[in-house]
Design a protein around this motif. Structure first.
Motif, PDB file in Angstrom:
ATOM      1  N   ILE A  19      18.471  -4.297  29.271  1.00  0.00           N
ATOM      2  CA  ILE A  19      18.922  -3.491  28.126  1.00  0.00           C
ATOM      3  C   ILE A  19      19.698  -2.279  28.622  1.00  0.00           C
ATOM      4  O   ILE A  19      20.754  -1.925  28.091  1.00  0.00           O
ATOM      5  CB  ILE A  19      17.731  -3.073  27.242  1.00  0.00           C
ATOM      6  N   ASN A  20      19.177  -1.639  29.667  1.00  0.00           N
ATOM      7  CA  ASN A  20      19.858  -0.480  30.255  1.00  0.00           C
ATOM      8  C   ASN A  20      21.236  -0.856  30.790  1.00  0.00           C
ATOM      9  O   ASN A  20      22.228  -0.167  30.571  1.00  0.00           O
ATOM     10  CB  ASN A  20      18.999   0.068  31.406  1.00  0.00           C
ATOM     11  N   LEU A  21      21.280  -1.991  31.482  1.00  0.00           N
ATOM     12  CA  LEU A  21      22.514  -2.466  32.108  1.00  0.00           C
ATOM     13  C   LEU A  21      23.570  -2.850  31.080  1.00  0.00           C
ATOM     14  O   LEU A  21      24.763  -2.608  31.270  1.00  0.00           O
ATOM     15  CB  LEU A  21      22.188  -3.670  32.998  1.00  0.00           C
ATOM     16  N   LYS A  22      23.123  -3.451  29.978  1.00  0.00           N
ATOM     17  CA  LYS A  22      24.056  -4.048  29.009  1.00  0.00           C
ATOM     18  C   LYS A  22      24.240  -3.225  27.724  1.00  0.00           C
ATOM     19  O   LYS A  22      24.935  -3.678  26.813  1.00  0.00           O
ATOM     20  CB  LYS A  22      23.553  -5.448  28.627  1.00  0.00           C
ATOM     21  N   LYS A  23      23.622  -2.059  27.652  1.00  0.00           N
ATOM     22  CA  LYS A  23      23.620  -1.288  26.404  1.00  0.00           C
ATOM     23  C   LYS A  23      25.026  -1.051  25.849  1.00  0.00           C
ATOM     24  O   LYS A  23      25.295  -1.332  24.678  1.00  0.00           O
ATOM     25  CB  LYS A  23      22.899   0.050  26.623  1.00  0.00           C
ATOM     26  N   ASN A  24      25.933  -0.561  26.676  1.00  0.00           N
ATOM     27  CA  ASN A  24      27.298  -0.280  26.206  1.00  0.00           C
ATOM     28  C   ASN A  24      28.044  -1.561  25.856  1.00  0.00           C
ATOM     29  O   ASN A  24      28.769  -1.622  24.855  1.00  0.00           O
ATOM     30  CB  ASN A  24      28.073   0.513  27.258  1.00  0.00           C
ATOM     31  N   HIS A  25      27.875  -2.592  26.676  1.00  0.00           N
ATOM     32  CA  HIS A  25      28.520  -3.886  26.432  1.00  0.00           C
ATOM     33  C   HIS A  25      28.079  -4.468  25.088  1.00  0.00           C
ATOM     34  O   HIS A  25      28.903  -4.978  24.314  1.00  0.00           O
ATOM     35  CB  HIS A  25      28.161  -4.848  27.569  1.00  0.00           C
ATOM     36  N   LEU A  26      26.775  -4.393  24.796  1.00  0.00           N
ATOM     37  CA  LEU A  26      26.241  -4.938  23.542  1.00  0.00           C
ATOM     38  C   LEU A  26      26.799  -4.185  22.336  1.00  0.00           C
ATOM     39  O   LEU A  26      27.096  -4.784  21.297  1.00  0.00           O
ATOM     40  CB  LEU A  26      24.710  -4.863  23.541  1.00  0.00           C
ATOM     41  N   LEU A  27      26.931  -2.889  22.497  1.00  0.00           N
ATOM     42  CA  LEU A  27      27.456  -2.072  21.398  1.00  0.00           C
ATOM     43  C   LEU A  27      28.925  -2.360  21.155  1.00  0.00           C
ATOM     44  O   LEU A  27      29.359  -2.555  20.014  1.00  0.00           O
ATOM     45  CB  LEU A  27      27.242  -0.589  21.719  1.00  0.00           C
TER      46      LEU A  27
END
Length: 337
Positions: A19-27
């Protein structure tokens, strides 16, 4: 989307890392803003309705072993109470698996459904024992249950069959669903070592558990096979219906003899309309099911697409968390429709 994480062991920590790694990508790509509002382990919980600092949570767990030690927001509180009282959209259930009773994970899942929370689970136990009941309660409360990570870790087995192969009738599923036993058999075959020697090495490397009974007896594979039988084949079975034999009787001599005949010996789980079994089987050396090391593989025989094979990593923190993340995204996109 607010998340309660239940279970903060290897997989739980992997979930926070992803979640930390992908937070910006997911948003940016999906418009999905993930916020972990509660993390639970056996010590209690850390709860912040505005969202917890995931890096701090991982640091606290590493240093103290207890999420209840989280500054300001840590508290001694039961998991059921957290699920009942903390507003959230999804409960990620990754507490330790119990394939004999399914508890306490089953109770966590049912409580989540009752409080109108969706569930993403990596937990084999409840699903291998109470699949019909659990899926029925989820449906009754109008919430979504996803469990890709319960079978094959990162390998997309369930979602591949139910979504990508939608419209096909799956006539059979067979495969290697336990990386530990596959590693042991591969090593025994390659180096002509006996079972106990390779098992000890696998334990030292962390590939096998300190108590490896569930893996080497075939119970772990049987639990996963029961989930596949129910979710994909539409059968109503439990782990107790699986015909079972493990790998403890396999010798270097039997592996060598198989090799000379053009075969490998693998622990294969297989389900059809009438068959439900886990046992060592001869697999042709050039067959797609003859994967090496700790890989998992599943082969679907279907009426339209014929044979479809998927190979992937069956364990690991970030790897398994990738399957959990795909389930979270699926729920997010389902709710947008």
């Amino acid at each position: 989307m607010k998340i309660i994480l239940v279970g903060f062991g290897v997989i739980g920590k992997g979930v926070l890392k992803v979640i930390n790694l992908k937070k910006n990508h997911l948003l940016e790509k999906y418009g999905l803003d993930l916020s972990v509002v509660a993390i639970c382990d056996s010590s209690g919980a850390a709860i912040n309705k505005e969202g917890l600092d995931l890096e701090l949570a991982l640091k606290i767990k590493e240093e103290t072993g207890k999420i209840a030690s989280y500054p300001e927001f840590g508290q001694n509180i039961g998991i059921i109470e957290v699920i009942e009282s903390v507003p959230a959209d999804i409960v990620i259930e990754v507490s330790p698996t119990n394939i004999h009773t399914g508890e306490p994970a089953k109770s966590y899942m049912l409580k989540a459904f009752e409080t109108k929370k969706h569930v993403v689970s990596a937990n084999k136990g409840p699903l291998a024992l109470f699949f019909k009941e659990i899926t029925g309660v989820a449906k009754e409360h109008g919430v979504i249950l996803r469990y890709e990570a319960s079978v094959g870790g990162a390998t997309p087995i369930i979602n591949l069959a139910k979504e990508t192969l939608a419209g096909n009738r799956v006539k059979s599923i067979k495969g290697i669903l336990n990386g530990t036993t596959n590693y042991i058999l591969t090593k025994m075959e390659k180096e002509q070592l006996d079972f106990n020697t390779v098992l000890k090495e696998a334990q030292e490397l962390g590939i096998a558990e300190t108590n490896p009974h569930q893996d080497i007896s075939g119970l772990d594979t049987a639990a996963k096979l029961a989930i596949l039988a129910n979710s994909i084949m539409g059968r109503e079975v439990t782990i107790n219906d699986v015909v079972l034999e493990g790998i403890t009787r396999i010798t270097p001599e039997s592996l060598l003899m198989a090799n000379k005949g053009g075969y490998a010996i693998k622990l294969i789980g297989e389900v059809t309309d009438k068959k439900l079994e886990v046992c060592p089987k001869l697999v042709p050396i050039d067959h797609p099911l003859n994967v090496k090391g700790s890989l998992n593989v599943a082969m679907f025989n279907t009426d339209l697409a014929n044979d479809i094979v998927v190979v992937g990593t069956g364990a690991g923190d970030v790897e398994t968390a990738s399957a959990i993340l795909s389930d979270i995204l699926n729920i997010h996109q389902s709710l947008k429709k």
